[in-house]
Design a protein around this motif. Sequence first.
Motif, PDB file in Angstrom:
ATOM      1  N   GLN A   4      34.361  37.712  95.595  1.00  6.95           N
ATOM      2  CA  GLN A   4      32.940  37.698  95.922  1.00  6.95           C
ATOM      3  C   GLN A   4      32.764  37.377  97.413  1.00  6.95           C
ATOM      4  O   GLN A   4      31.955  38.002  98.105  1.00  6.95           O
ATOM      5  CB  GLN A   4      32.246  36.658  95.044  1.00  6.95           C
ATOM      6  CG  GLN A   4      30.762  36.627  95.105  1.00  6.95           C
ATOM      7  CD  GLN A   4      30.198  35.558  94.173  1.00  6.95           C
ATOM      8  OE1 GLN A   4      30.891  34.652  93.719  1.00  6.95           O
ATOM      9  NE2 GLN A   4      28.915  35.653  93.912  1.00  6.95           N
ATOM     10  N   MET A   5      33.544  36.410  97.903  1.00  3.71           N
ATOM     11  CA  MET A   5      33.465  36.038  99.312  1.00  3.71           C
ATOM     12  C   MET A   5      33.849  37.211 100.210  1.00  3.71           C
ATOM     13  O   MET A   5      33.264  37.394 101.281  1.00  3.71           O
ATOM     14  CB  MET A   5      34.368  34.837  99.598  1.00  3.71           C
ATOM     15  CG  MET A   5      34.417  34.421 101.061  1.00  3.71           C
ATOM     16  SD  MET A   5      32.825  33.926 101.762  1.00  3.71           S
ATOM     17  CE  MET A   5      32.591  32.367 100.930  1.00  3.71           C
ATOM     18  N   SER A   6      34.812  38.025  99.783  1.00  2.70           N
ATOM     19  CA  SER A   6      35.200  39.174 100.613  1.00  2.70           C
ATOM     20  C   SER A   6      34.029  40.143 100.764  1.00  2.70           C
ATOM     21  O   SER A   6      33.866  40.763 101.818  1.00  2.70           O
ATOM     22  CB  SER A   6      36.450  39.865 100.058  1.00  2.70           C
ATOM     23  OG  SER A   6      36.176  40.551  98.857  1.00  2.70           O
ATOM     24  N   VAL A   7      33.187  40.258  99.752  1.00  5.52           N
ATOM     25  CA  VAL A   7      32.001  41.109  99.845  1.00  5.52           C
ATOM     26  C   VAL A   7      30.987  40.484 100.808  1.00  5.52           C
ATOM     27  O   VAL A   7      30.386  41.179 101.633  1.00  5.52           O
ATOM     28  CB  VAL A   7      31.379  41.357  98.453  1.00  5.52           C
ATOM     29  CG1 VAL A   7      30.059  42.115  98.566  1.00  5.52           C
ATOM     30  CG2 VAL A   7      32.349  42.109  97.557  1.00  5.52           C
ATOM     31  N   TYR A   8      30.798  39.175 100.717  1.00  2.00           N
ATOM     32  CA  TYR A   8      29.903  38.489 101.664  1.00  2.00           C
ATOM     33  C   TYR A   8      30.379  38.750 103.098  1.00  2.00           C
ATOM     34  O   TYR A   8      29.574  39.064 103.972  1.00  2.00           O
ATOM     35  CB  TYR A   8      29.909  36.979 101.417  1.00  2.00           C
ATOM     36  CG  TYR A   8      29.012  36.444 100.331  1.00  2.00           C
ATOM     37  CD1 TYR A   8      28.898  37.045  99.086  1.00  2.00           C
ATOM     38  CD2 TYR A   8      28.297  35.280 100.546  1.00  2.00           C
ATOM     39  CE1 TYR A   8      28.096  36.512  98.093  1.00  2.00           C
ATOM     40  CE2 TYR A   8      27.491  34.729  99.561  1.00  2.00           C
ATOM     41  CZ  TYR A   8      27.385  35.347  98.342  1.00  2.00           C
ATOM     42  OH  TYR A   8      26.586  34.801  97.357  1.00  2.00           O
ATOM     43  N   LEU A   9      31.684  38.596 103.336  1.00  2.00           N
ATOM     44  CA  LEU A   9      32.210  38.821 104.680  1.00  2.00           C
ATOM     45  C   LEU A   9      31.944  40.251 105.139  1.00  2.00           C
ATOM     46  O   LEU A   9      31.526  40.478 106.282  1.00  2.00           O
ATOM     47  CB  LEU A   9      33.707  38.503 104.732  1.00  2.00           C
ATOM     48  CG  LEU A   9      34.105  37.044 104.513  1.00  2.00           C
ATOM     49  CD1 LEU A   9      35.618  36.906 104.487  1.00  2.00           C
ATOM     50  CD2 LEU A   9      33.471  36.119 105.535  1.00  2.00           C
ATOM     51  N   ARG A  10      32.178  41.219 104.267  1.00  2.00           N
ATOM     52  CA  ARG A  10      31.944  42.627 104.615  1.00  2.00           C
ATOM     53  C   ARG A  10      30.473  42.830 104.971  1.00  2.00           C
ATOM     54  O   ARG A  10      30.146  43.492 105.961  1.00  2.00           O
ATOM     55  CB  ARG A  10      32.342  43.534 103.444  1.00  2.00           C
ATOM     56  CG  ARG A  10      32.044  44.995 103.644  1.00  2.00           C
ATOM     57  CD  ARG A  10      32.817  45.677 104.761  1.00  2.00           C
ATOM     58  NE  ARG A  10      34.219  45.740 104.436  1.00  2.00           N
ATOM     59  CZ  ARG A  10      35.197  45.440 105.293  1.00  2.00           C
ATOM     60  NH1 ARG A  10      34.917  45.084 106.531  1.00  2.00           N
ATOM     61  NH2 ARG A  10      36.447  45.509 104.939  1.00  2.00           N
ATOM     62  N   GLU A  11      29.573  42.267 104.174  1.00  3.48           N
ATOM     63  CA  GLU A  11      28.135  42.419 104.428  1.00  3.48           C
ATOM     64  C   GLU A  11      27.732  41.806 105.771  1.00  3.48           C
ATOM     65  O   GLU A  11      26.783  42.261 106.391  1.00  3.48           O
ATOM     66  CB  GLU A  11      27.311  41.796 103.294  1.00  3.48           C
ATOM     67  CG  GLU A  11      27.375  42.573 101.995  1.00  3.48           C
ATOM     68  CD  GLU A  11      26.764  43.951 102.116  1.00  3.48           C
ATOM     69  OE1 GLU A  11      25.640  44.086 102.662  1.00  3.48           O
ATOM     70  OE2 GLU A  11      27.415  44.928 101.683  1.00  3.48           O
ATOM     71  N   LEU A  12      28.460  40.792 106.201  1.00  2.00           N
ATOM     72  CA  LEU A  12      28.177  40.141 107.480  1.00  2.00           C
ATOM     73  C   LEU A  12      28.964  40.769 108.635  1.00  2.00           C
ATOM     74  O   LEU A  12      28.928  40.271 109.753  1.00  2.00           O
ATOM     75  CB  LEU A  12      28.479  38.641 107.388  1.00  2.00           C
ATOM     76  CG  LEU A  12      27.489  37.850 106.533  1.00  2.00           C
ATOM     77  CD1 LEU A  12      28.025  36.464 106.237  1.00  2.00           C
ATOM     78  CD2 LEU A  12      26.134  37.784 107.231  1.00  2.00           C
ATOM     79  N   ASN A  13      29.677  41.840 108.337  1.00  6.70           N
ATOM     80  CA  ASN A  13      30.485  42.549 109.334  1.00  6.70           C
ATOM     81  C   ASN A  13      31.591  41.661 109.920  1.00  6.70           C
ATOM     82  O   ASN A  13      31.927  41.771 111.092  1.00  6.70           O
ATOM     83  CB  ASN A  13      29.601  43.146 110.436  1.00  6.70           C
ATOM     84  CG  ASN A  13      30.249  44.328 111.102  1.00  6.70           C
ATOM     85  OD1 ASN A  13      31.041  45.048 110.484  1.00  6.70           O
ATOM     86  ND2 ASN A  13      29.946  44.527 112.375  1.00  6.70           N
ATOM     87  N   VAL A  14      32.133  40.798 109.073  1.00  7.79           N
ATOM     88  CA  VAL A  14      33.272  39.960 109.443  1.00  7.79           C
ATOM     89  C   VAL A  14      34.519  40.648 108.910  1.00  7.79           C
ATOM     90  O   VAL A  14      34.547  41.069 107.750  1.00  7.79           O
ATOM     91  CB  VAL A  14      33.138  38.542 108.813  1.00  7.79           C
ATOM     92  CG1 VAL A  14      34.384  37.719 109.061  1.00  7.79           C
ATOM     93  CG2 VAL A  14      31.903  37.839 109.353  1.00  7.79           C
ATOM     94  N   PRO A  15      35.557  40.806 109.717  1.00  5.36           N
ATOM     95  CA  PRO A  15      36.776  41.468 109.236  1.00  5.36           C
ATOM     96  C   PRO A  15      37.337  40.777 107.990  1.00  5.36           C
ATOM     97  O   PRO A  15      37.521  39.558 107.973  1.00  5.36           O
ATOM     98  CB  PRO A  15      37.737  41.346 110.418  1.00  5.36           C
ATOM     99  CG  PRO A  15      36.852  41.207 111.611  1.00  5.36           C
ATOM    100  CD  PRO A  15      35.660  40.424 111.125  1.00  5.36           C
ATOM    101  N   VAL A  16      37.574  41.558 106.961  1.00  2.00           N
ATOM    102  CA  VAL A  16      38.083  41.039 105.686  1.00  2.00           C
ATOM    103  C   VAL A  16      39.608  41.030 105.734  1.00  2.00           C
ATOM    104  O   VAL A  16      40.230  42.052 106.031  1.00  2.00           O
ATOM    105  CB  VAL A  16      37.581  41.911 104.506  1.00  2.00           C
ATOM    106  CG1 VAL A  16      38.175  41.443 103.189  1.00  2.00           C
ATOM    107  CG2 VAL A  16      36.054  41.906 104.449  1.00  2.00           C
ATOM    108  N   PRO A  17      40.212  39.864 105.440  1.00  2.00           N
ATOM    109  CA  PRO A  17      41.676  39.813 105.466  1.00  2.00           C
ATOM    110  C   PRO A  17      42.290  40.575 104.290  1.00  2.00           C
ATOM    111  O   PRO A  17      41.639  40.790 103.268  1.00  2.00           O
ATOM    112  CB  PRO A  17      41.981  38.322 105.367  1.00  2.00           C
ATOM    113  CG  PRO A  17      40.804  37.740 104.669  1.00  2.00           C
ATOM    114  CD  PRO A  17      39.619  38.581 105.079  1.00  2.00           C
ATOM    115  N   ALA A  18      43.537  40.959 104.462  1.00  2.00           N
ATOM    116  CA  ALA A  18      44.290  41.523 103.339  1.00  2.00           C
ATOM    117  C   ALA A  18      44.374  40.451 102.257  1.00  2.00           C
ATOM    118  O   ALA A  18      44.564  39.273 102.564  1.00  2.00           O
ATOM    119  CB  ALA A  18      45.679  41.929 103.797  1.00  2.00           C
TER     120      ALA A  18
END
Length: 167
Positions: free
Chosen positions: A141-155
């Motif tokens: 869920q946090m990876s989606v939040y990061l994507r929505e905020l345009n923060v690079p998502v880690p592997a």
Amino acid sequence: MTLADTFLMELDQEAKTTRRVLERVPGDKLAWKPHPKSYSLGQLALHIAAMPGVIAGFVSGPVLDMSSGGFAQDEAKSTAQVLSALDEGLAKARDVLKSLDDATMMSSWSFKVDGKTLMSMPRMAVVRTLMLNHWYHHRGQMSVYLRELNVPVPAIYGPSADENPFG
């Protein structure tokens, strides 16, 4: 090797990935929510960070009896607070898991609200479903939040659109 040892190995492996995700949480966006019904970024980050220790505390005894007042998630004040909470939660989880022998891991654990049993299962099932699977769910869920905020998502389990550990 005990049952707890297998969970400890998984916890340690997954903690590395969880730390990489939580390190990306932008401290200036902690109040951001993708939807009015959703946790804020800061609430979700602190929930993820604290979860291993909180759930370990639950399974340290045979019964958790909560009041029907519900659960309120605090909001993180900084990314540093989130990472500190992760360290504390992991330390508590490790301590509790190390203290549980196989017989205790197989023994019944119950969740009650105001004395009414809502679920009973072996403690090892609580560790698997509530501590680990629930943790992974919220990390995703946090990876989606990061994507929505345009923060690079880690592997996480393989490459993301922003990070490829294989190439």
